[in-house]
Design a protein around this motif. Sequence first.
Motif, mmCIF file in Angstrom:
data_model
loop_
_atom_site.group_PDB
_atom_site.id
_atom_site.type_symbol
_atom_site.label_atom_id
_atom_site.label_comp_id
_atom_site.label_asym_id
_atom_site.label_seq_id
_atom_site.Cartn_x
_atom_site.Cartn_y
_atom_site.Cartn_z
ATOM 1 N N ASN A 154 0.870 -1.173 0.000
ATOM 2 C CA ASN A 154 0.000 0.000 0.000
ATOM 3 C C ASN A 154 0.909 1.225 0.000
ATOM 4 N N PRO A 155 1.426 1.607 -1.172
ATOM 5 C CA PRO A 155 2.375 2.714 -1.223
ATOM 6 C C PRO A 155 1.660 4.058 -1.055
ATOM 7 N N PRO A 156 2.394 5.153 -0.870
ATOM 8 C CA PRO A 156 1.759 6.475 -0.819
ATOM 9 C C PRO A 156 1.062 6.802 -2.139
ATOM 10 N N TYR A 157 -0.081 7.463 -2.051
ATOM 11 C CA TYR A 157 -0.785 7.979 -3.235
ATOM 12 C C TYR A 157 -1.751 9.047 -2.757
ATOM 13 N N GLY A 158 -2.555 9.577 -3.643
ATOM 14 C CA GLY A 158 -3.451 10.662 -3.250
ATOM 15 C C GLY A 158 -2.646 11.904 -2.943
ATOM 16 N N ALA A 205 4.868 14.606 -2.648
ATOM 17 C CA ALA A 205 5.098 16.027 -2.884
ATOM 18 C C ALA A 205 4.963 16.412 -4.351
ATOM 19 N N SER A 206 5.408 15.565 -5.270
ATOM 20 C CA SER A 206 5.381 15.934 -6.690
ATOM 21 C C SER A 206 5.275 14.698 -7.563
ATOM 22 N N ASN A 207 5.000 14.933 -8.847
ATOM 23 C CA ASN A 207 4.926 13.826 -9.805
ATOM 24 C C ASN A 207 6.276 13.137 -9.944
ATOM 25 N N LYS A 208 7.352 13.920 -9.854
ATOM 26 C CA LYS A 208 8.693 13.336 -9.969
ATOM 27 C C LYS A 208 8.956 12.382 -8.798
ATOM 28 N N ASP A 209 8.580 12.803 -7.589
ATOM 29 C CA ASP A 209 8.720 11.919 -6.430
ATOM 30 C C ASP A 209 7.931 10.640 -6.631
ATOM 31 N N MET A 210 6.730 10.795 -7.163
ATOM 32 C CA MET A 210 5.853 9.652 -7.393
ATOM 33 C C MET A 210 6.485 8.667 -8.386
ATOM 34 N N GLU A 211 6.967 9.208 -9.491
ATOM 35 C CA GLU A 211 7.563 8.350 -10.515
ATOM 36 C C GLU A 211 8.786 7.612 -9.978
ATOM 37 N N ASP A 212 9.600 8.315 -9.215
ATOM 38 C CA ASP A 212 10.798 7.690 -8.639
ATOM 39 C C ASP A 212 10.420 6.564 -7.685
ATOM 40 N N LEU A 213 9.460 6.840 -6.804
ATOM 41 C CA LEU A 213 9.057 5.847 -5.795
ATOM 42 C C LEU A 213 8.499 4.589 -6.449
ATOM 43 N N GLY A 256 8.866 3.587 -9.485
ATOM 44 C CA GLY A 256 9.921 2.926 -10.252
ATOM 45 C C GLY A 256 10.781 2.045 -9.363
ATOM 46 N N LYS A 257 11.089 2.537 -8.157
ATOM 47 C CA LYS A 257 11.867 1.750 -7.192
ATOM 48 C C LYS A 257 11.097 0.515 -6.730
ATOM 49 N N ILE A 258 9.773 0.662 -6.579
ATOM 50 C CA ILE A 258 8.948 -0.489 -6.201
ATOM 51 C C ILE A 258 9.053 -1.582 -7.263
ATOM 52 N N GLY A 259 8.917 -1.191 -8.529
ATOM 53 C CA GLY A 259 9.002 -2.161 -9.622
ATOM 54 C C GLY A 259 10.357 -2.824 -9.694
ATOM 55 N N TRP A 281 0.751 -7.898 -4.946
ATOM 56 C CA TRP A 281 -0.478 -7.120 -5.136
ATOM 57 C C TRP A 281 -0.205 -5.702 -4.656
ATOM 58 N N ILE A 282 -0.610 -4.711 -5.452
ATOM 59 C CA ILE A 282 -0.385 -3.310 -5.114
ATOM 60 C C ILE A 282 -1.682 -2.533 -5.278
ATOM 61 N N ILE A 283 -1.999 -1.679 -4.294
ATOM 62 C CA ILE A 283 -3.172 -0.814 -4.381
ATOM 63 C C ILE A 283 -2.712 0.631 -4.529
ATOM 64 N N SER A 284 -3.359 1.384 -5.418
ATOM 65 C CA SER A 284 -3.042 2.797 -5.581
ATOM 66 C C SER A 284 -4.166 3.488 -6.345
ATOM 67 N N SER A 285 -4.391 4.752 -6.004
ATOM 68 C CA SER A 285 -5.379 5.549 -6.743
ATOM 69 C C SER A 285 -4.728 6.288 -7.909
ATOM 70 N N ASN A 286 -3.415 6.214 -7.997
ATOM 71 C CA ASN A 286 -2.680 6.958 -9.022
ATOM 72 C C ASN A 286 -2.292 6.029 -10.171
ATOM 73 N N GLU A 287 -3.097 6.026 -11.228
ATOM 74 C CA GLU A 287 -2.879 5.095 -12.340
ATOM 75 C C GLU A 287 -1.599 5.427 -13.104
ATOM 76 N N ALA A 288 -1.252 6.697 -13.186
ATOM 77 C CA ALA A 288 -0.002 7.079 -13.856
ATOM 78 C C ALA A 288 1.194 6.523 -13.099
ATOM 79 N N ALA A 289 1.109 6.569 -11.764
ATOM 80 C CA ALA A 289 2.199 6.038 -10.941
ATOM 81 C C ALA A 289 2.329 4.534 -11.121
ATOM 82 N N MET A 290 1.196 3.852 -11.215
ATOM 83 C CA MET A 290 1.223 2.391 -11.364
ATOM 84 C C MET A 290 1.975 1.983 -12.635
#
Length: 387
Positions: free
Chosen positions: A305-309, A313-321, A323-326, A339-348
């Motif tokens: 259950n990673p951070p989302y919503g 702080a920013s889209n760049k932080d989101m993409e980095d995080l 990416g590290k999960i993957g 299994w991963i839950i997130s409301s941010n489809e771009a991040a997924m």
Amino acid sequence: MLAKTFKGLEQVLAQELIELGANDVLIERRAVSFKGDKALLYRANLCLRTAIRVLVPIKEERLRLQKGVKPEDQVYEIAKSIDWSRFMTADTSFAIDATVYSELFRNSLFVTYRVKDAIVDYWKGITGKRPNVNTENPDLRVNLHVGNDHVTISLDSSGESLHKRGYRVANTEAPINEALAAGMLLLAGWKGQSDFYDPMCGSGTLPIEAALIARNIAPGVFRKSFAFEKWPDFDADLWSDIYNDDSQEREFEHKIYGSDASFFAIQQATKNVKAAGVGRDIELKQVRMEEISAITSASPLVMINPPYGERLASNKDMEDLYGKIGSALKHHFTGATAWIISSNEAAMKCIGLKPSKKSRLLNGELDCQFNRYDLFAGKRNEANLHS
């Protein structure tokens, strides 16, 4: 009876009820209706992992739209026609929770007041006394549901939402709801058949719920009380037998691992694990996901259950995080199912893995994807033979 749940967990809740012995189980909107006796009502509150409350309808009626008659006044008459002496006395404090999905009412709060007026007027007419409204700790909780022109008045047998298990003594930011966490685990087929990993465990909800499922410990055993214990027909002996029955608990041969980059999160998780009494099954560690040692256990389950919503702080932080999960999943969790839950489809999409299954769940107000990833060891076709 009616057990309420979250969007996306109706099928899981229905299966839970069937396994408890419920009859006429029927899936509805964010709820499952069923039939059973008083013992089942008690067991439902104690044992259901994905329910947030269990209601007992006492009056159902359709509104008949008449010229000059306000629909809220019809709701008043429906409520006043109930024989409230079956459920309370003039000295019983009560509270009303209302859910209104209807264009007939401009203000759902006003409908709630009219039901309150009906109960008060019922008792004033019989005894001259006025029962007290107590929104914090009432003797009786009444639930009003209006869907279009259909009115249902129920008794709430649960009281405080069933997701509040009673073991959470410490929090981190945005902890996942316990009933949702259990639903995610059950959707993933978790029964304690392997090791379990949560590399972003926060305050420990997923590992704790995983341990409770693995050992088949009823989630309600930590709670101080349920609303039905204040009902006039409460059977204390029956409840004692059900509450103290641990015959369904089972052995757990594997291990649950929770980790987080935050030292504070691990501190909080440790407190909650101890409160839930599942410390023997859960190992907690402060470590970043990308620094976790490669797993050695066979075919474990990983849930994140990673951070989302609003939590990044920013889209760049989101993409980095993400990416590290993957990257961590590919390099350290080979052979696992994640299994991963997130409301941010771009991040997924930044995870860089193709999901083998997608589900939709609601986490609070956030519409989320809940995706499965098969992290194959060796060649894909060969892995399929063993999955």
